[in-house]
Each structure stands twice: as C-alpha cells, then as structure tokens.
Write a protein that holds these residues in place. Structure first.
Motif, PDB file in Angstrom:
ATOM      1  N   UNK A 148      -9.758 -27.422   4.013  1.00 29.83           N
ATOM      2  CA  UNK A 148      -9.928 -26.050   3.566  1.00 29.83           C
ATOM      3  C   UNK A 148      -9.430 -25.062   4.621  1.00 29.83           C
ATOM      4  N   UNK A 149      -9.724 -25.311   5.879  1.00 29.39           N
ATOM      5  CA  UNK A 149      -9.248 -24.437   6.947  1.00 29.39           C
ATOM      6  C   UNK A 149      -7.720 -24.385   6.956  1.00 29.39           C
ATOM      7  N   UNK A 150      -7.074 -25.520   6.747  1.00 35.01           N
ATOM      8  CA  UNK A 150      -5.604 -25.532   6.688  1.00 35.01           C
ATOM      9  C   UNK A 150      -5.114 -24.635   5.554  1.00 35.01           C
ATOM     10  N   UNK A 151      -5.784 -24.677   4.419  1.00 33.94           N
ATOM     11  CA  UNK A 151      -5.403 -23.828   3.288  1.00 33.94           C
ATOM     12  C   UNK A 151      -5.693 -22.359   3.576  1.00 33.94           C
ATOM     13  N   UNK A 152      -6.802 -22.067   4.244  1.00 30.56           N
ATOM     14  CA  UNK A 152      -7.117 -20.689   4.596  1.00 30.56           C
ATOM     15  C   UNK A 152      -6.051 -20.108   5.520  1.00 30.56           C
ATOM     16  N   UNK A 153      -5.598 -20.917   6.449  1.00 33.50           N
ATOM     17  CA  UNK A 153      -4.533 -20.463   7.368  1.00 33.50           C
ATOM     18  C   UNK A 153      -3.207 -20.316   6.622  1.00 33.50           C
ATOM     19  N   UNK A 154      -2.884 -21.269   5.770  1.00 32.06           N
ATOM     20  CA  UNK A 154      -1.626 -21.240   5.023  1.00 32.06           C
ATOM     21  C   UNK A 154      -1.538 -20.001   4.146  1.00 32.06           C
ATOM     22  N   UNK A 155      -2.668 -19.589   3.579  1.00 31.75           N
ATOM     23  CA  UNK A 155      -2.672 -18.473   2.638  1.00 31.75           C
ATOM     24  C   UNK A 155      -3.045 -17.142   3.289  1.00 31.75           C
ATOM     25  N   UNK A 156      -3.211 -17.136   4.604  1.00 31.71           N
ATOM     26  CA  UNK A 156      -3.565 -15.924   5.353  1.00 31.71           C
ATOM     27  C   UNK A 156      -4.833 -15.276   4.791  1.00 31.71           C
ATOM     28  N   UNK A 157      -5.861 -16.093   4.598  1.00 27.14           N
ATOM     29  CA  UNK A 157      -7.142 -15.581   4.083  1.00 27.14           C
ATOM     30  C   UNK A 157      -7.712 -14.546   5.036  1.00 27.14           C
ATOM     31  N   UNK A 158      -8.230 -13.463   4.468  1.00 26.83           N
ATOM     32  CA  UNK A 158      -8.811 -12.404   5.295  1.00 26.83           C
ATOM     33  C   UNK A 158     -10.160 -11.911   4.777  1.00 26.83           C
ATOM     34  N   UNK A 159     -10.613 -12.453   3.651  1.00 28.55           N
ATOM     35  CA  UNK A 159     -11.918 -12.049   3.106  1.00 28.55           C
ATOM     36  C   UNK A 159     -13.025 -12.451   4.081  1.00 28.55           C
ATOM     37  N   UNK A 160     -14.118 -11.710   4.099  1.00 29.14           N
ATOM     38  CA  UNK A 160     -15.272 -12.127   4.902  1.00 29.14           C
ATOM     39  C   UNK A 160     -15.838 -13.436   4.331  1.00 29.14           C
ATOM     40  N   UNK A 161     -15.857 -14.476   5.143  1.00 21.70           N
ATOM     41  CA  UNK A 161     -16.267 -15.802   4.671  1.00 21.70           C
ATOM     42  C   UNK A 161     -17.694 -16.116   5.076  1.00 21.70           C
ATOM     43  N   UNK A 162     -18.407 -16.739   4.144  1.00 22.67           N
ATOM     44  CA  UNK A 162     -19.762 -17.220   4.382  1.00 22.67           C
ATOM     45  C   UNK A 162     -19.757 -18.710   4.067  1.00 22.67           C
ATOM     46  N   UNK A 163     -20.096 -19.513   5.048  1.00 19.94           N
ATOM     47  CA  UNK A 163     -20.018 -20.962   4.918  1.00 19.94           C
ATOM     48  C   UNK A 163     -21.380 -21.569   4.613  1.00 19.94           C
ATOM     49  N   UNK A 164     -21.446 -22.319   3.515  1.00 21.50           N
ATOM     50  CA  UNK A 164     -22.604 -23.171   3.226  1.00 21.50           C
ATOM     51  C   UNK A 164     -22.155 -24.589   3.553  1.00 21.50           C
ATOM     52  N   UNK A 165     -22.683 -25.160   4.623  1.00 17.85           N
ATOM     53  CA  UNK A 165     -22.246 -26.470   5.114  1.00 17.85           C
ATOM     54  C   UNK A 165     -23.310 -27.528   4.858  1.00 17.85           C
ATOM     55  N   UNK A 166     -22.883 -28.705   4.454  1.00 21.70           N
ATOM     56  CA  UNK A 166     -23.805 -29.806   4.176  1.00 21.70           C
ATOM     57  C   UNK A 166     -24.535 -30.275   5.435  1.00 21.70           C
ATOM     58  N   UNK A 167     -23.873 -30.135   6.582  1.00 18.85           N
ATOM     59  CA  UNK A 167     -24.469 -30.594   7.841  1.00 18.85           C
ATOM     60  C   UNK A 167     -23.871 -29.811   9.004  1.00 18.85           C
ATOM     61  N   UNK A 168     -24.449 -29.993  10.180  1.00 24.39           N
ATOM     62  CA  UNK A 168     -23.889 -29.329  11.359  1.00 24.39           C
ATOM     63  C   UNK A 168     -22.501 -29.877  11.681  1.00 24.39           C
ATOM     64  N   UNK A 169     -22.250 -31.146  11.398  1.00 22.78           N
ATOM     65  CA  UNK A 169     -20.918 -31.724  11.620  1.00 22.78           C
ATOM     66  C   UNK A 169     -19.878 -31.027  10.742  1.00 22.78           C
ATOM     67  N   UNK A 170     -20.254 -30.695   9.514  1.00 24.72           N
ATOM     68  CA  UNK A 170     -19.352 -29.974   8.611  1.00 24.72           C
ATOM     69  C   UNK A 170     -19.093 -28.577   9.162  1.00 24.72           C
TER      70      UNK A 170
END
Length: 166
Positions: free
Chosen positions: A111-133
C-alpha cells in the motif's frame, strides 16, 4: 492416505472454516507466535502439514522443525499485488481524511508503494492489525490505531475509534 482430523489455525475464521469442513479445529487467536505456542503445547505426533501463503511472516515451518515437530509446508495461496482503483486514487489525492485498514505487514508495504506512486496527499489514518503492521507502514499518518487483538472484530473497533477521533 487420509488427512488427520486435527487442525491448528492461527485465527478464528480459519478455525471456523476448518470446522465446517469436518476438522477438529482450534484457533490460536493471534499470530504465528501464538500458533507455534499452541502446537508446541500439544506436541502432535507425526508429521504436521502446514498450509500457508507464499508470503508469510514468522518462518513458522522452520520454527516448528526447531521445536522438534516434523513439518511439511505447502503453499496454498498467493497474495497478488493490485493497483489502487481510480476512485481510491481520487480520494487519496484529496483533502478529506482517509482511514486505511491494513491487515498485514506485506499489505502495508504494498500500500505504501501505491501511495507513493500516486502521490497521495490526503490526511491518512491507519487502522493496523498489529504493531508490526504499523511499523511496516512507512508513510506519514495523522493517526494510528492498533487493533487490541489480531482479528477482524478488533480491527472494526480500531476503525470506529479512528472515526470517533476524526
């Protein structure tokens, strides 16, 4: 040769699916570490068949073998990277906050690769399954909520917590 009736599963949904297929299934209710502990506590006799994805975390097969449990691994699925949809890109290039539920470290990296590829700039809020995620999600976020347990119900709670804060 018939398969054994016992199934050790990392999560509840997999255990439910195995039970529906007639297996005596138990859930470790967590991650690869929890599954390893569960299997080791039972100390199964004979060879264990480990059904897993092509990309996994935790090297469970070698850890089981190191614990003295003969294990054969079979890859049963592959996670194929996908491009973000035009609709997703439009949202991510906007100004409104976007909640991103992410279930695995590999998904976070993709997902991070896609965010960089598409020049994402929206304020992001991450819901992660674990701390490793969360650690694997190497992209600026406004808020991060880590699920209290590695399951879909806890992820729903993490998403709701972000919605309440946002």
């Amino acid at each position: 040769m018939a398969l054994p009736k016992r199934a050790f599963c990392v999560g509840n949904r997999t255990a439910e699916a195995a039970q529906a297929l007639g297996f005596d299934a138990s859930s470790a209710g967590g991650d690869a570490d929890d599954l390893l502990a569960q299997i080791a506590s039972v100390a199964p006799v004979g060879c264990l068949l480990l059904l897993q994805g092509q990309d996994t975390a935790g090297d469970l097969q070698n850890r089981l073998i190191s614990a003295g449990i003969e294990t054969v691994s079979v890859i049963t699925y592959r996670q194929i990277a996908q491009r973000l949809s035009d609709e997703a890109i439009l949202l991510l290039q906007g100004s409104a906050p976007v909640i991103l539920p992410v279930f695995s470290a590999r998904s976070a990296v993709l997902l991070v690769a896609e965010l960089r590829r598409t020049a994402a700039k929206a304020p992001l809020q991450l819901a992660a399954l674990s701390s490793a995620v969360a650690e694997a999600f190497d992209f600026p976020t406004e808020l991060v909520q880590i699920a209290s347990r590695p399951d879909s119900f806890a992820m729903q709670q993490a998403i709701e917590a972000l919605r309440a804060l946002g």
